[in-house]
Design a protein around this motif. Structure first.
Motif, PDB file in Angstrom:
ATOM      1  N   ALA A 185       0.869  -1.182   0.000  1.00 23.96           N
ATOM      2  CA  ALA A 185       0.000   0.000   0.000  1.00 23.96           C
ATOM      3  C   ALA A 185       0.904   1.230   0.000  1.00 23.96           C
ATOM      4  O   ALA A 185       2.086   1.144   0.336  1.00 23.96           O
ATOM      5  N   ALA A 204      -2.057   2.677   5.615  1.00 21.62           N
ATOM      6  CA  ALA A 204      -2.830   1.823   4.711  1.00 21.62           C
ATOM      7  C   ALA A 204      -2.329   0.388   4.749  1.00 21.62           C
ATOM      8  O   ALA A 204      -3.122  -0.563   4.698  1.00 21.62           O
ATOM      9  N   LEU A 253      -4.510  -2.808   5.953  1.00 19.87           N
ATOM     10  CA  LEU A 253      -4.674  -3.948   5.050  1.00 19.87           C
ATOM     11  C   LEU A 253      -4.282  -5.240   5.753  1.00 19.87           C
ATOM     12  O   LEU A 253      -4.967  -6.259   5.623  1.00 19.87           O
ATOM     13  N   THR A 296       4.757  -1.105   2.779  1.00 17.74           N
ATOM     14  CA  THR A 296       4.595   0.065   1.908  1.00 17.74           C
ATOM     15  C   THR A 296       5.307  -0.174   0.584  1.00 17.74           C
ATOM     16  O   THR A 296       6.233  -0.985   0.482  1.00 17.74           O
ATOM     17  N   ASP A 320      -3.015  -2.095  -2.528  1.00 18.25           N
ATOM     18  CA  ASP A 320      -4.252  -1.565  -1.957  1.00 18.25           C
ATOM     19  C   ASP A 320      -4.191  -0.043  -1.916  1.00 18.25           C
ATOM     20  O   ASP A 320      -3.111   0.560  -1.996  1.00 18.25           O
ATOM     21  N   GLU A 321      -5.338   0.602  -1.762  1.00 15.32           N
ATOM     22  CA  GLU A 321      -5.450   2.065  -1.741  1.00 15.32           C
ATOM     23  C   GLU A 321      -4.731   2.663  -2.954  1.00 15.32           C
ATOM     24  O   GLU A 321      -3.986   3.646  -2.864  1.00 15.32           O
ATOM     25  N   GLY A 379      -8.760  -0.362  -4.971  1.00 16.10           N
ATOM     26  CA  GLY A 379      -9.008   0.947  -4.380  1.00 16.10           C
ATOM     27  C   GLY A 379     -10.349   1.522  -4.797  1.00 16.10           C
ATOM     28  O   GLY A 379     -11.108   0.917  -5.557  1.00 16.10           O
ATOM     29  N   GLY A 431      -6.390   5.931   3.480  1.00 15.87           N
ATOM     30  CA  GLY A 431      -5.832   4.683   3.987  1.00 15.87           C
ATOM     31  C   GLY A 431      -6.180   4.432   5.433  1.00 15.87           C
ATOM     32  O   GLY A 431      -5.824   3.388   5.973  1.00 15.87           O
TER      33      GLY A 431
END
Length: 703
Positions: free
Chosen positions: A247, A252, A256, A286, A316-317, A343, A638
């Motif tokens: 993410a 975020a 997740l 990340t 994600d995001e 997302g 996030g």
């Protein structure tokens, strides 16, 4: 100095363009024997557009609406001087046609077309103009070279994956999908199981997009997809796939990880899927950590020459991912790696240039699936697509995109979902919005219930400039909201410290910090801007002042100008590779047990470690942090809080869009409060939409 450069320098002084924009234009002028005004003006406007998130300069709007073009990108003061900037731009281009401007750019040594550039680079690898003219004759787009290269890398990376045939046919997929989704959701709105369809389409090609609003089951779908992929590997007697979950920010990624761990427990992993649980990852990281950031540079440890070891990467995001980061990720992935973007396409775009997820998902609502895709899905999932979503002219990208169309999150608190839907529609009147708040109205100190979870606070305009901190100020309703919102969190900080009962163990301190984190997620104040009366700095000061009125927690708040104090929530604002803290990571300053009677002010900042534990950092080691009793909506992406309160400034500015309001609303899971002053600013916010110029928007990847 030419007359145009003199004009541009004046624009810098008045805030219409940045010094950087002027410096680049001046540099281009110095490098050319003769730089025409069309080239220099395009350079300045392109650089200015990049600073506001546009990947390129769309020449059309400049010529169509020159008097208002720059005003769309900055917030001018209501003076005659600021108005004259639009008039000056209109005067500069009044005799230009689109064809004239394009021809002037083509004739410049500073500009190459995308066709000429490819030819020149083949004969001379070092040939490179700073600007690239691309797009179409009807919609010419001007790029800074590196942004054009980023878009090319994204186009190529996605197109190559879309054209890679799946290793599994539809009949092989069906039994596993039926086990993962034993029955369709029991709602009329969700008669089509879009989660099941999303998993199938993500297996069918090497690239996929799964988009949807809050609570539509994106994380559940991701977990099912991972199980499906590992199950297919096992079914084929092949080794488990190497999977990475990632993410854009630490918040975020942590969220997740938590969501995936919970989703894994709910999956029906028996029968053919019984042995794959250990092959499904639940820990996310990340993007910067995944690719291996190189401190002080734009480069990463993983790239085409040192690719990431990955069979599957899930981001994600993805609405927060900018064009440069996606290009770097694709560069670091082997051609055989499967990439899945997850997302909400309707959220705010990335802080940096681009709105990648929104651009790539532009047609998601209409489906645009071909009859061949519909037939394949019928075999692979047993699901029938609605006829309205069938289009035999649908692009390749549409066949790999799924919009999850039913939200389950707000079933218990429908006011938030209804409000978010109204804002996202883009044509909602302020009266309709107020009626929704009234229908689900909740008093600031009342319990949150399914029928009472929205609050609308309109402050008198004088409240925004009031310096009086007495309880009777126009700010009183907001201060009461802040006291109610943050009281519980700070009481846990103060009263539940295990050191109050003696010397605590590390386990006890960690448990306390985790409880503080959980309580802090119950409320968050959001704002649209950093500066100004209702910006982050002013609202942080207002919050501390309001909380000081609570006798039970007043002693823990700073009575002087102390930077660090117990209960201070902080946000990392720049990657710190030594501490392994990334931009967006959130921590809370807490009292650490004293070594002796004289050592009574020891503090540590607690951060979630991403694995369910806590990291404790000395405040003195944190260089780039800010207090986040209030945070911008951008920074909140996030994250999810039980109750968020969004404060809008009194006067409208370009930052205030329906996407910002929608994102602020959807950070809430139970309750939402909107604080505003003027109806006109709110009305403009509801009607203004983010539209960032990019080649991905005008020509979606892969025809």
């Amino acid at each position: 100095m030419s007359a145009l450069l003199s004009t541009l320098n004046d624009w810098v002084e008045k805030g219409a363009i940045r010094p950087l924009d002027y410096a680049l234009t001046r540099f281009i002028d110095e490098q050319l024997d003769h730089a025409s005004d069309p080239v220099l003006l395009a350079t300045a406007l392109l650089s200015e557009a990049n600073g506001h998130g546009h990947v390129c300069l769309d020449l059309q709007p400049v010529l169509k609406h020159p008097a208002s073009y720059l005003k769309a990108h900055y917030h001018p003061q209501p003076t005659s001087d600021e108005q004259s900037i639009g008039e000056q731009l209109a005067a500069l281009v009044q005799d230009w046609s689109l064809e004239h401007w394009v021809e002037a750019l083509r004739a410049s040594e500073a500009v190459s077309t995308q066709t000429d550039d490819r030819a020149n680079r083949q004969t001379d690898p070092n040939a490179a103009s700073p600007l690239v003219l691309a797009g179409t004759a009807e919609r010419p787009l001007l790029y800074l070279r590196r942004y054009w290269q980023y878009e090319c890398a994204i186009h190529q990376g996605i197109e190559q994956r879309l054209r890679t045939p799946s290793a599994w046919d539809a009949p092989a997929i069906r039994p596993l999908l039926d086990q993962l989704f034993p029955s369709a959701p029991a709602t009329t709105e969700a008669a089509t199981n879009w989660q099941k369809i999303a998993c199938a389409l993500a297996v069918r090609a090497g690239f996929a997009i799964i988009t949807g609003g809050p609570g539509t089951g994106k994380t559940t779908t991701v977990m099912a997809l991972l199980a499906l992929l590992q199950g297919l590997q096992q079914q084929a007697a092949q080794a488990p796939l190497t999977m990475h979950l990632t993410a854009p920010t630490g918040k975020a990624a942590a969220r997740l990880s938590d969501s995936l761990a919970n989703s894994l427990q709910r999956l029906a992993l028996d029968g053919p899927l019984a042995d794959i649980q250990n092959a499904i990852p639940t820990q996310a990281t990340t993007l910067h950590r995944l690719l291996g950031s190189q401190p002080g540079t734009r480069h990463f440890r993983h790239h085409a020459g040192n690719p990431l070891s990955a069979d599957v990467v899930v981001v994600d995001e993805a609405s927060m991912v900018d064009v440069e980061m996606l290009a770097k990720l694709l560069d670091a992935l082997p051609a055989t790696s499967r990439l899945v973007l997850i997302g909400d396409k309707d959220q705010l775009a990335s802080v940096e240039a681009g709105s990648v997820l929104g651009d790539l998902s532009l047609q998601a609502h209409g489906g645009h699936y071909t009859r061949a895709t519909a037939a394949w899905l019928q075999t692979a999932t047993g699901e029938s697509l609605p006829p309205a979503l069938i289009n035999d002219q649908g692009r390749d990208l549409a066949q790999a995109t799924t919009l999850l169309r039913h939200s389950y999150r707000f079933a218990q608190y429908p006011g938030i979902g209804e409000l978010a839907g109204l804002v996202n529609a883009g044509n909602t009147s302020i009266d309709t919005l107020k009626a929704t708040f009234k229908r689900y109205a909740r008093q600031s100190n009342a319990a949150i219930t399914p029928t009472q979870n929205l609050q609308l606070i309109q402050l008198p305009r004088s409240a925004q400039s009031s310096a009086d901190h007495s309880a009777a100020t126009p700010q009183a309703p907001l201060k009461a909201l802040l006291r109610n919102g943050y009281r519980g969190f700070l009481e846990v900080v103060l009263n539940d410290n295990p050191a109050r009962a003696g010397t605590p163990t590390r386990e006890a301190l960690d448990a306390w910090a985790l409880a503080v984190f959980a309580c802090h997620r119950q409320f968050q104040l959001l704002t649209a801007t950093r500066q100004g009366p209702w910006g982050v700095e002013a609202l942080n000061a207002l919050t501390v002042g309001a909380l000081a009125d609570i006798d039970s927690i007043q002693p823990m708040l700073p009575s002087d100008q102390a930077q660090w104090y117990s209960g201070r929530p902080v946000l990392i604002t720049r990657n710190d590779y030594n501490l392994q803290l990334m931009n967006g990571d959130m921590g809370i300053c807490l009292a650490w047990p004293a070594l002796d009677a004289r050592d009574h002010k020891r503090l540590r900042v607690a951060f979630p470690d991403g694995n369910g534990g806590v990291r404790w950092i000395l405040p003195s080691r944190l260089q780039d942090v800010e207090t986040v009793f209030a945070m911008t909506v951008h920074k909140s992406q996030g994250s999810e809080f039980a109750h968020t309160a969004l404060v809008l400034p009194e006067h409208h500015n370009p930052v205030l869009t329906k996407e910002l309001l929608y994102t602020g609303i959807t950070r809430s899971s139970q309750a939402f409060t909107l604080v505003y002053s003027g109806d006109e600013a709110l009305r403009k916010t509801l009607s203004q939409q983010v539209e960032r110029a990019s080649g991905l928007r005008y020509a979606p990847a892969a025809d």
